[in-house]
Design a protein around this motif. Structure first.
Motif, short mmCIF file in Angstrom:
data_model
loop_
_atom_site.label_atom_id
_atom_site.label_comp_id
_atom_site.label_asym_id
_atom_site.label_seq_id
_atom_site.Cartn_x
_atom_site.Cartn_y
_atom_site.Cartn_z
N LEU A 52 28.89 44.28 1.98
CA LEU A 52 29.23 42.95 2.52
C LEU A 52 29.88 43.04 3.89
O LEU A 52 30.40 42.04 4.39
CB LEU A 52 30.16 42.22 1.54
N GLY A 53 29.86 44.22 4.51
CA GLY A 53 30.40 44.38 5.86
C GLY A 53 31.89 44.59 5.89
O GLY A 53 32.53 44.41 6.95
N GLY A 54 32.50 44.99 4.76
CA GLY A 54 33.94 45.18 4.70
C GLY A 54 34.43 46.36 5.54
O GLY A 54 33.71 47.35 5.72
N GLU A 55 35.67 46.23 6.02
CA GLU A 55 36.32 47.30 6.79
C GLU A 55 37.39 47.94 5.92
O GLU A 55 38.28 47.26 5.40
CB GLU A 55 36.94 46.71 8.07
N LYS A 56 37.33 49.26 5.76
CA LYS A 56 38.21 49.96 4.84
C LYS A 56 39.66 49.92 5.31
O LYS A 56 39.96 50.13 6.49
CB LYS A 56 37.74 51.40 4.67
N GLU A 57 40.57 49.65 4.36
CA GLU A 57 42.01 49.67 4.60
C GLU A 57 42.63 50.79 3.75
O GLU A 57 41.90 51.55 3.10
CB GLU A 57 42.63 48.32 4.26
N THR A 58 43.94 50.91 3.74
CA THR A 58 44.58 52.09 3.15
C THR A 58 45.37 51.82 1.88
O THR A 58 45.67 52.76 1.14
CB THR A 58 45.52 52.73 4.18
N ILE A 59 45.72 50.58 1.56
CA ILE A 59 46.59 50.31 0.42
C ILE A 59 45.76 50.09 -0.84
O ILE A 59 44.85 49.27 -0.85
CB ILE A 59 47.47 49.07 0.69
N GLY A 60 46.10 50.82 -1.91
CA GLY A 60 45.38 50.64 -3.17
C GLY A 60 44.30 51.70 -3.37
O GLY A 60 43.97 52.47 -2.46
N ASP A 61 43.74 51.73 -4.59
CA ASP A 61 42.63 52.65 -4.87
C ASP A 61 41.38 52.22 -4.11
O ASP A 61 40.55 53.04 -3.72
CB ASP A 61 42.35 52.68 -6.37
N VAL A 62 41.23 50.91 -3.94
CA VAL A 62 40.16 50.34 -3.11
C VAL A 62 40.79 49.23 -2.27
O VAL A 62 41.47 48.36 -2.82
CB VAL A 62 39.02 49.75 -3.95
N SER A 63 40.59 49.26 -0.99
CA SER A 63 41.17 48.24 -0.12
C SER A 63 40.23 47.97 1.06
O SER A 63 39.85 48.90 1.77
CB SER A 63 42.54 48.70 0.40
N TYR A 64 39.85 46.69 1.21
CA TYR A 64 38.92 46.33 2.29
C TYR A 64 39.30 44.99 2.90
O TYR A 64 39.77 44.08 2.20
CB TYR A 64 37.49 46.23 1.75
N ARG A 65 39.10 44.93 4.20
CA ARG A 65 39.16 43.65 4.90
C ARG A 65 37.73 43.09 4.90
O ARG A 65 36.81 43.71 5.43
CB ARG A 65 39.65 43.83 6.34
N LEU A 66 37.56 41.95 4.26
CA LEU A 66 36.26 41.31 4.14
C LEU A 66 36.22 40.04 4.98
O LEU A 66 37.26 39.46 5.28
CB LEU A 66 35.97 40.97 2.67
N TYR A 67 35.01 39.61 5.31
CA TYR A 67 34.83 38.42 6.14
C TYR A 67 33.92 37.43 5.42
O TYR A 67 32.70 37.42 5.65
CB TYR A 67 34.27 38.80 7.51
N PRO A 68 34.50 36.57 4.56
CA PRO A 68 33.68 35.54 3.89
C PRO A 68 32.90 34.71 4.90
O PRO A 68 31.72 34.45 4.74
CB PRO A 68 34.71 34.70 3.14
N PHE A 69 33.60 34.24 5.93
CA PHE A 69 32.99 33.68 7.13
C PHE A 69 33.22 34.68 8.26
O PHE A 69 34.23 35.39 8.26
CB PHE A 69 33.59 32.32 7.49
N GLU A 70 32.32 34.75 9.19
CA GLU A 70 32.41 35.78 10.22
C GLU A 70 33.70 35.71 11.03
O GLU A 70 34.14 36.72 11.58
CB GLU A 70 31.19 35.69 11.15
N PHE A 71 34.32 34.54 11.07
CA PHE A 71 35.54 34.35 11.86
C PHE A 71 36.79 34.27 10.98
O PHE A 71 37.88 34.02 11.48
CB PHE A 71 35.43 33.07 12.69
N LEU A 72 36.65 34.48 9.66
CA LEU A 72 37.78 34.27 8.75
C LEU A 72 37.89 35.43 7.76
O LEU A 72 37.08 35.55 6.84
CB LEU A 72 37.59 32.95 7.99
N PRO A 73 38.91 36.29 7.93
CA PRO A 73 39.02 37.47 7.06
C PRO A 73 39.86 37.19 5.80
O PRO A 73 40.64 36.25 5.73
CB PRO A 73 39.73 38.48 7.95
#
Length: 437
Positions: free
Chosen positions: A134-155
């Motif tokens: 889904l185009g998520g950007e990996k983050e560091t907190i948690g076993d799995v952590s991603y910054r996702l963009y439901p709308f292209e301008f809204l994370p």
């Protein structure tokens, strides 16, 4: 009858038409044409009809379209109609209940998304793959952590922890501190619900190993065969001139007899004794139904009229999945029809009720399928790694759901699905299966 959610969505379609669409286009930099506005939501392209407000999505440039569900439509309407002018992101994330103007809470939304937490637990690799799809950007907190963009301008931020001996699995959904400048509070739940639904959908696709195909009216057209055999058979035995409405009589009686078989109230041999006698009685034809049943079966043995796109789909799926047949009917008859059609080489297993000893939708039928699939396998296939594709709600969809498999309803007749029955996929053409498989 429409659900309350569908009614609310339809009302918002009408309300949408009252808003300034030119302002929406400018504010969100939307692509548009004379008929539609276009916006990307959770990895899919959606379009909103500028004349009636209908929202639909597509993954093939809108050659095939699907109506947006409640969560999708309401999220899109809210972002387009409500978001403030010149709104800006803060770059800081927080729990939705920690925003100004909301009820303060230490909760994370875990109880709301209990089903997803249970499903994600222990599947961190698949969860990560789905977030990245889904185009998520990996983050560091948690076993799995991603910054996702439901709308292209809204994370939004997704953080997940697997369960261990001390703590249960946990899921956090975080939003930008200025999220309420973009959508209403309740819409954050609509968006989060659909994001998690899409993640789960993608995870299931990645986990898919086996496809079970029904034969009649899924791979091979049984309806066309019946019409052809009635026309030719009525002429052969000089019964009467076949008329198109006679097929509906066959269809109704045949379906009722097969439903009795599915419930364990009748055997296939009993169906053969009754079927054409019942049909001829209703049509006012005086003829021995057993004679016509023999003719009907002999013709069916040599009948192989492919459904549109069936061979192309099997060729597309070859090598990607274990392909199997799951069919009610006589074993040699079904095998011969697959052979004549050229489909037989595509299948590694043929699960046919006469040979198995039980019929769809019984648990025994699907249990035997699973046991045979797992013979000589170095890993054990689980029901959720199997999808059944078929045209029957009662034998294919309900049987698959009860056994814990994924389901794809081949709804070429565009029938309504019973309220409360949840299939994973619904397609009106076999070609559409390539969009998710």
């Amino acid at each position: 009858m429409k659900s309350n959610y569908e009614t609310m969505r339809d009302r918002m379609q009408v309300k949408f038409l009252e808003y300034d669409q030119a302002h929406m286009i400018e504010k969100h930099r939307l692509n548009y044409d004379e008929t539609y506005l276009y916006i990307k939501f959770v990895g899919r392209m959606y379009r909103i009809n500028r004349k009636n407000g209908k929202v639909e999505w597509s993954e093939d440039g809108f050659k095939n379209c699907t109506d947006a569900g409640y969560n999708e439509a309401m999220s899109i309407f809210d972002i387009l109609c409500y978001s403030k002018d010149r709104c800006r992101l803060s770059g800081k994330f927080c729990n939705i209940h920690q925003l100004k103007g909301t009820v303060q809470s230490s909760g994370t939304g875990g109880t709301i998304f209990y089903h997803q937490i249970r499903y994600f637990d222990g599947k961190t690799e698949k969860l990560s793959q789905a977030c990245e799809a889904l185009g998520g950007e990996k983050e560091t907190i948690g076993d799995v952590s991603y910054r996702l963009y439901p709308f292209e301008f809204l994370p939004m931020m997704l953080q997940f922890w697997n369960s261990d001996e001390e703590f249960p699995a946990n899921l956090k959904i975080m939003w930008d501190e200025n999220i309420l400048d973009y959508v209403h509070f309740e819409t954050t739940q609509f968006i989060a619900s659909h994001v998690l639904h899409r993640i789960e959908e993608i995870m299931k696709i990645h986990m898919l190993k086996v496809i079970l195909f029904d034969i009649d009216n899924t791979l091979l057209s049984f309806d066309e065969y019946v019409k052809e055999s009635m026309k030719n058979g009525f002429a052969k035995y000089q019964l009467c001139v076949y008329e198109e409405e006679m097929f509906s009589v066959f269809n109704r009686i045949n379906n009722s007899l097969w439903q009795a078989i599915e419930k364990g109230e009748m055997t296939f041999e009993e169906l053969q004794k009754k079927r054409w006698n019942l049909i001829f009685e209703e049509l006012g034809i005086s003829f021995d139904g057993l004679i016509f049943e023999k003719y009907f079966g002999e013709c069916l043995l040599e009948s192989a009229i492919p459904e549109n796109g069936a061979l192309e789909l099997l060729e597309y799926l070859r090598g990607k999945y274990i392909l199997c047949v799951a069919s009610n009917g006589p074993y040699l008859q079904q095998v011969n029809r697959l052979k004549i059609s050229g489909m037989l080489p595509y299948f590694s297993h043929l699960f046919i009720s006469e040979e198995i000893g039980s019929s769809k939708p019984s648990e025994g039928f699907f249990r035997t399928c699973l046991e045979r699939l797992n013979l000589n396998m170095y890993y054990e296939i689980q029901p959720h790694e199997i999808i059944i594709v078929g045209d029957s709600i009662s034998s294919d969809m309900m049987g698959g759901i009860e056994f814990g498999m994924q389901t794809c309803f081949y709804n070429s007749r565009k029938e309504s699905i019973p309220n409360g029955l949840k299939v994973d996929y619904e397609v009106t053409s076999l070609e559409e299966i390539q969009q998710f498989a």
